[in-house]
Design a protein around this motif. Structure first.
Motif, PDB file in Angstrom:
ATOM      1  N   THR A 163      83.431 -27.519 -38.162  1.00 41.76           N
ATOM      2  CA  THR A 163      83.427 -26.200 -37.544  1.00 41.76           C
ATOM      3  C   THR A 163      82.362 -25.311 -38.185  1.00 41.76           C
ATOM      4  O   THR A 163      81.629 -24.612 -37.492  1.00 41.76           O
ATOM      5  CB  THR A 163      84.814 -25.547 -37.667  1.00 41.76           C
ATOM      6  OG1 THR A 163      85.766 -26.379 -36.998  1.00 41.76           O
ATOM      7  CG2 THR A 163      84.827 -24.167 -37.042  1.00 41.76           C
ATOM      8  N   LEU A 170      80.015 -27.160 -34.895  1.00 47.10           N
ATOM      9  CA  LEU A 170      80.487 -28.111 -33.890  1.00 47.10           C
ATOM     10  C   LEU A 170      81.851 -27.731 -33.334  1.00 47.10           C
ATOM     11  O   LEU A 170      82.440 -28.487 -32.562  1.00 47.10           O
ATOM     12  CB  LEU A 170      80.538 -29.520 -34.491  1.00 47.10           C
ATOM     13  CG  LEU A 170      79.177 -30.066 -34.899  1.00 47.10           C
ATOM     14  CD1 LEU A 170      79.344 -31.362 -35.675  1.00 47.10           C
ATOM     15  CD2 LEU A 170      78.301 -30.272 -33.695  1.00 47.10           C
ATOM     16  N   GLY A 171      82.371 -26.552 -33.716  1.00 48.07           N
ATOM     17  CA  GLY A 171      83.644 -26.069 -33.191  1.00 48.07           C
ATOM     18  C   GLY A 171      83.402 -25.030 -32.116  1.00 48.07           C
ATOM     19  O   GLY A 171      82.287 -24.847 -31.626  1.00 48.07           O
ATOM     20  N   ASP A 172      84.469 -24.337 -31.748  1.00 49.48           N
ATOM     21  CA  ASP A 172      84.322 -23.248 -30.764  1.00 49.48           C
ATOM     22  C   ASP A 172      83.418 -22.161 -31.311  1.00 49.48           C
ATOM     23  O   ASP A 172      83.434 -21.866 -32.497  1.00 49.48           O
ATOM     24  CB  ASP A 172      85.685 -22.637 -30.447  1.00 49.48           C
ATOM     25  CG  ASP A 172      86.431 -23.416 -29.388  1.00 49.48           C
ATOM     26  OD1 ASP A 172      85.800 -24.220 -28.694  1.00 49.48           O
ATOM     27  OD2 ASP A 172      87.645 -23.201 -29.254  1.00 49.48           O
ATOM     28  N   SER A 173      82.675 -21.553 -30.442  1.00 51.31           N
ATOM     29  CA  SER A 173      81.825 -20.441 -30.868  1.00 51.31           C
ATOM     30  C   SER A 173      82.694 -19.195 -31.057  1.00 51.31           C
ATOM     31  O   SER A 173      83.618 -18.967 -30.291  1.00 51.31           O
ATOM     32  CB  SER A 173      80.742 -20.164 -29.840  1.00 51.31           C
ATOM     33  OG  SER A 173      81.336 -19.868 -28.588  1.00 51.31           O
ATOM     34  N   ASN A 178      87.327 -23.399 -23.295  1.00 46.09           N
ATOM     35  CA  ASN A 178      87.263 -24.816 -23.661  1.00 46.09           C
ATOM     36  C   ASN A 178      88.141 -25.094 -24.876  1.00 46.09           C
ATOM     37  O   ASN A 178      87.777 -25.832 -25.769  1.00 46.09           O
ATOM     38  CB  ASN A 178      85.810 -25.232 -23.926  1.00 46.09           C
ATOM     39  CG  ASN A 178      85.217 -24.532 -25.128  1.00 46.09           C
ATOM     40  OD1 ASN A 178      85.758 -23.550 -25.612  1.00 46.09           O
ATOM     41  ND2 ASN A 178      84.104 -25.034 -25.610  1.00 46.09           N
ATOM     42  N   SER A 229      88.359 -28.482 -26.759  1.00 47.04           N
ATOM     43  CA  SER A 229      87.361 -29.438 -26.275  1.00 47.04           C
ATOM     44  C   SER A 229      86.070 -29.277 -27.043  1.00 47.04           C
ATOM     45  O   SER A 229      85.066 -28.813 -26.512  1.00 47.04           O
ATOM     46  CB  SER A 229      87.127 -29.238 -24.773  1.00 47.04           C
ATOM     47  OG  SER A 229      88.290 -29.515 -24.056  1.00 47.04           O
ATOM     48  N   ASN A 230      86.098 -29.652 -28.312  1.00 51.02           N
ATOM     49  CA  ASN A 230      84.894 -29.587 -29.125  1.00 51.02           C
ATOM     50  C   ASN A 230      84.907 -30.751 -30.111  1.00 51.02           C
ATOM     51  O   ASN A 230      85.963 -31.301 -30.413  1.00 51.02           O
ATOM     52  CB  ASN A 230      84.787 -28.236 -29.841  1.00 51.02           C
ATOM     53  CG  ASN A 230      85.974 -27.966 -30.724  1.00 51.02           C
ATOM     54  OD1 ASN A 230      86.215 -28.682 -31.676  1.00 51.02           O
ATOM     55  ND2 ASN A 230      86.718 -26.916 -30.418  1.00 51.02           N
TER      56      ASN A 230
END
Length: 66
Positions: free
Chosen positions: A57, A61-64, A4, A7-8
């Motif tokens: 982030t 709320l960002g990529d894990s 993704n 897409s965050n």
């Protein structure tokens, strides 16, 4: 690269803040006479996109992380 990528909420919000700053700065340069105060406000808003992204982030709320 993650599935993704980009897409965050952190990525979208940081980009949106930077884009608003660029629009403000661009409008300031098109005014007659050029409004340098408004231009610098746009620069500050555009640069604020990076800290907004980083804070969001860190809030998760960002990529894990992988």
């Amino acid at each position: 690269m993650s599935g993704n990528h980009g897409s965050n909420p952190a990525g979208w919000t940081g980009t949106a803040v930077a884009m608003v700053g660029f629009v403000i700065g661009g409008i300031a340069l098109m005014l007659t006479p050029v409004n340098m105060t408004l231009f610098w406000v746009g620069v500050v808003v555009a640069l604020a996109g990076l800290p907004v992204f980083l804070v969001m982030t860190r809030m998760g709320l960002g990529d894990s992380p992988h």
